[in-house]
Write a protein that holds these residues in place. Structure first.
Motif, short mmCIF file in Angstrom:
data_model
loop_
_atom_site.label_atom_id
_atom_site.label_comp_id
_atom_site.label_asym_id
_atom_site.label_seq_id
_atom_site.Cartn_x
_atom_site.Cartn_y
_atom_site.Cartn_z
N TRP A 1 24.15 -6.04 21.67
CA TRP A 1 24.99 -5.80 20.49
C TRP A 1 24.69 -6.92 19.48
O TRP A 1 24.58 -8.09 19.86
CB TRP A 1 26.47 -5.84 20.88
CG TRP A 1 27.39 -5.09 19.96
CD1 TRP A 1 27.77 -3.78 20.10
CD2 TRP A 1 28.06 -5.60 18.80
NE1 TRP A 1 28.62 -3.45 19.07
CE2 TRP A 1 28.82 -4.53 18.26
CE3 TRP A 1 28.10 -6.83 18.14
CZ2 TRP A 1 29.60 -4.67 17.11
CZ3 TRP A 1 28.87 -6.97 17.00
CH2 TRP A 1 29.60 -5.90 16.49
N TYR B 1 31.83 -8.86 12.24
CA TYR B 1 33.24 -8.57 11.99
C TYR B 1 33.62 -9.26 10.69
O TYR B 1 33.09 -10.33 10.36
CB TYR B 1 34.13 -9.07 13.14
CG TYR B 1 34.13 -8.13 14.33
CD1 TYR B 1 35.09 -7.15 14.46
CD2 TYR B 1 33.15 -8.24 15.31
CE1 TYR B 1 35.08 -6.28 15.54
CE2 TYR B 1 33.14 -7.38 16.40
CZ TYR B 1 34.11 -6.40 16.51
OH TYR B 1 34.09 -5.53 17.57
N ALA C 1 32.20 -0.28 19.14
CA ALA C 1 32.89 -1.50 19.57
C ALA C 1 34.35 -1.48 19.13
O ALA C 1 34.77 -0.63 18.33
CB ALA C 1 32.18 -2.72 18.99
N ILE D 1 40.35 -6.95 15.84
CA ILE D 1 40.56 -8.07 16.76
C ILE D 1 41.46 -9.09 16.05
O ILE D 1 41.17 -9.50 14.91
CB ILE D 1 39.21 -8.73 17.15
CG1 ILE D 1 38.31 -7.74 17.90
CG2 ILE D 1 39.43 -9.99 17.96
CD1 ILE D 1 36.90 -8.25 18.19
N SER E 1 41.93 -14.23 19.09
CA SER E 1 41.79 -13.44 20.32
C SER E 1 40.32 -13.20 20.64
O SER E 1 39.53 -12.83 19.76
CB SER E 1 42.52 -12.11 20.09
OG SER E 1 42.27 -11.21 21.12
N GLY E 2 39.95 -13.41 21.90
CA GLY E 2 38.57 -13.20 22.32
C GLY E 2 37.62 -14.21 21.69
O GLY E 2 38.04 -15.17 21.04
N VAL E 3 36.34 -13.99 21.89
CA VAL E 3 35.33 -14.94 21.42
C VAL E 3 35.22 -14.86 19.89
O VAL E 3 35.18 -15.88 19.20
CB VAL E 3 33.96 -14.65 22.08
CG1 VAL E 3 32.96 -15.74 21.71
CG2 VAL E 3 34.09 -14.56 23.61
N CYS E 4 35.20 -13.64 19.37
CA CYS E 4 35.10 -13.48 17.91
C CYS E 4 36.33 -14.06 17.22
O CYS E 4 36.21 -14.77 16.20
CB CYS E 4 34.96 -12.00 17.55
SG CYS E 4 33.39 -11.29 18.04
N GLY E 5 37.50 -13.77 17.77
CA GLY E 5 38.74 -14.26 17.17
C GLY E 5 38.83 -15.78 17.21
O GLY E 5 39.37 -16.41 16.30
N ILE F 1 37.11 -10.11 25.08
CA ILE F 1 37.36 -8.68 24.88
C ILE F 1 36.07 -7.95 25.26
O ILE F 1 35.03 -8.13 24.62
CB ILE F 1 37.73 -8.41 23.41
CG1 ILE F 1 39.00 -9.18 23.05
CG2 ILE F 1 37.92 -6.92 23.19
CD1 ILE F 1 39.23 -9.31 21.55
N CYS G 1 34.01 -5.17 24.95
CA CYS G 1 33.72 -3.93 24.22
C CYS G 1 32.64 -3.16 24.96
O CYS G 1 32.68 -1.95 25.04
CB CYS G 1 33.24 -4.24 22.81
SG CYS G 1 34.52 -4.88 21.75
N GLU H 1 27.50 -14.52 25.04
CA GLU H 1 27.84 -14.16 23.66
C GLU H 1 27.71 -15.39 22.76
O GLU H 1 28.00 -16.51 23.17
CB GLU H 1 29.28 -13.63 23.65
CG GLU H 1 29.74 -13.08 22.32
CD GLU H 1 30.96 -12.17 22.47
OE1 GLU H 1 31.41 -11.92 23.62
OE2 GLU H 1 31.47 -11.70 21.44
N ASP I 1 28.20 -11.71 15.41
CA ASP I 1 28.43 -11.62 16.85
C ASP I 1 27.17 -11.09 17.53
O ASP I 1 26.67 -10.03 17.17
CB ASP I 1 29.60 -10.67 17.11
CG ASP I 1 29.93 -10.53 18.60
OD1 ASP I 1 29.50 -11.40 19.39
OD2 ASP I 1 30.62 -9.56 18.96
N ASP J 1 25.65 -10.27 21.42
CA ASP J 1 25.97 -10.12 22.84
C ASP J 1 24.69 -9.87 23.62
O ASP J 1 23.80 -9.17 23.13
CB ASP J 1 26.88 -8.90 23.07
CG ASP J 1 28.30 -9.13 22.61
OD1 ASP J 1 28.48 -9.74 21.55
OD2 ASP J 1 29.22 -8.68 23.30
N1 SME Z 1 33.41 -9.62 23.07
C1 SME Z 1 33.97 -9.86 21.75
C2 SME Z 1 34.45 -8.59 21.12
C3 SME Z 1 33.46 -7.97 20.22
S1 SME Z 1 32.25 -7.15 21.01
O1 SME Z 1 31.53 -7.98 21.95
C4 SME Z 1 31.24 -6.36 19.97
C5 SME Z 1 35.09 -10.86 21.82
O2 SME Z 1 35.56 -11.24 22.89
O3 SME Z 1 35.53 -11.27 20.77
#
Ligand code: SME
Length: 160
Positions: free
Chosen positions: A53, A57, A74, A78, A82-86, A107, A109, A116, A132, A134
């Motif tokens: 991926w 975002y 995806a 978000i 939250s999560g790696v992107c957040g 997260i 997806c 990542e 992002d 992956d």
């Molecule tokens: N894994 C990401 C979410 C986005 S997807 O990988 C496209 C995360 O934890 O923020």
């Protein structure tokens, strides 16, 4: 219209130099952010091996919303933090995660993702987007990948 020679055997620094030159050529003179993100997502998927991926975002009204990407469908929204992107969006700092299963709040997806790299795009001191990447391989991203994508994020500042 555009064609780029890609040689996967080149040293990583050269791959990123070429990727950045291609991105610069594609986005210079174009002010439409969606067009620029779409072309850069395509370049990331073309130039960088072992990804499942690659995309964007955008920060919209205080949350992350899915942008142009290459990969499986995806998560659309978000929350910041939250999560790696957040985490990247909330802190303004790159997140390089060798094992996404060990990252609190990751997260999933795409169940294929193992590692990542998320890099914020910052304009006028504010995070406007994140890039992002992956990979299905653990620890796919090293310091050279981080430096290359951080240079790309600087190039994209104010242009996506
Ligand atoms: N894994 C990401 C979410 C986005 S997807 O990988 C496209 C995360 O934890 O923020």
């Amino acid at each position: 219209m555009f064609s780029f020679d890609i040689d996967a055997s080149l040293p990583k620094a050269q791959v990123y130099a070429d990727l950045l030159a291609a991105a610069r050529a594609l986005i210079e003179g174009e002010r439409d952010g969606i067009a620029n993100m779409a072309n850069v997502a395509a370049l990331l998927a073309q130039y960088l091996p072992d990804l499942n991926w690659a995309g964007f975002y955008r920060v919209v009204d205080g949350e992350l919303v899915l942008g142009p990407f290459v990969g499986k469908p995806a998560c659309i929204r978000i929350a910041l933090g939250s999560g790696v992107c957040g985490a990247a969006a909330a802190t303004g700092e790159t997140q390089r995660v060798d094992d996404v299963h060990a990252f609190p709040g990751h997260i999933a997806c795409d169940a294929d993702s193992r590692s990542e790299l998320v890099v914020p795009v910052i304009t006028d001191g504010k995070v406007t987007h994140v890039i992002d990447l992956d990979s299905p391989s653990p620890a796919r991203f090293d310091a050279d990948d981080q430096a290359g994508i951080e240079r790309l994020a600087s190039l994209l500042s104010g242009r996506v």
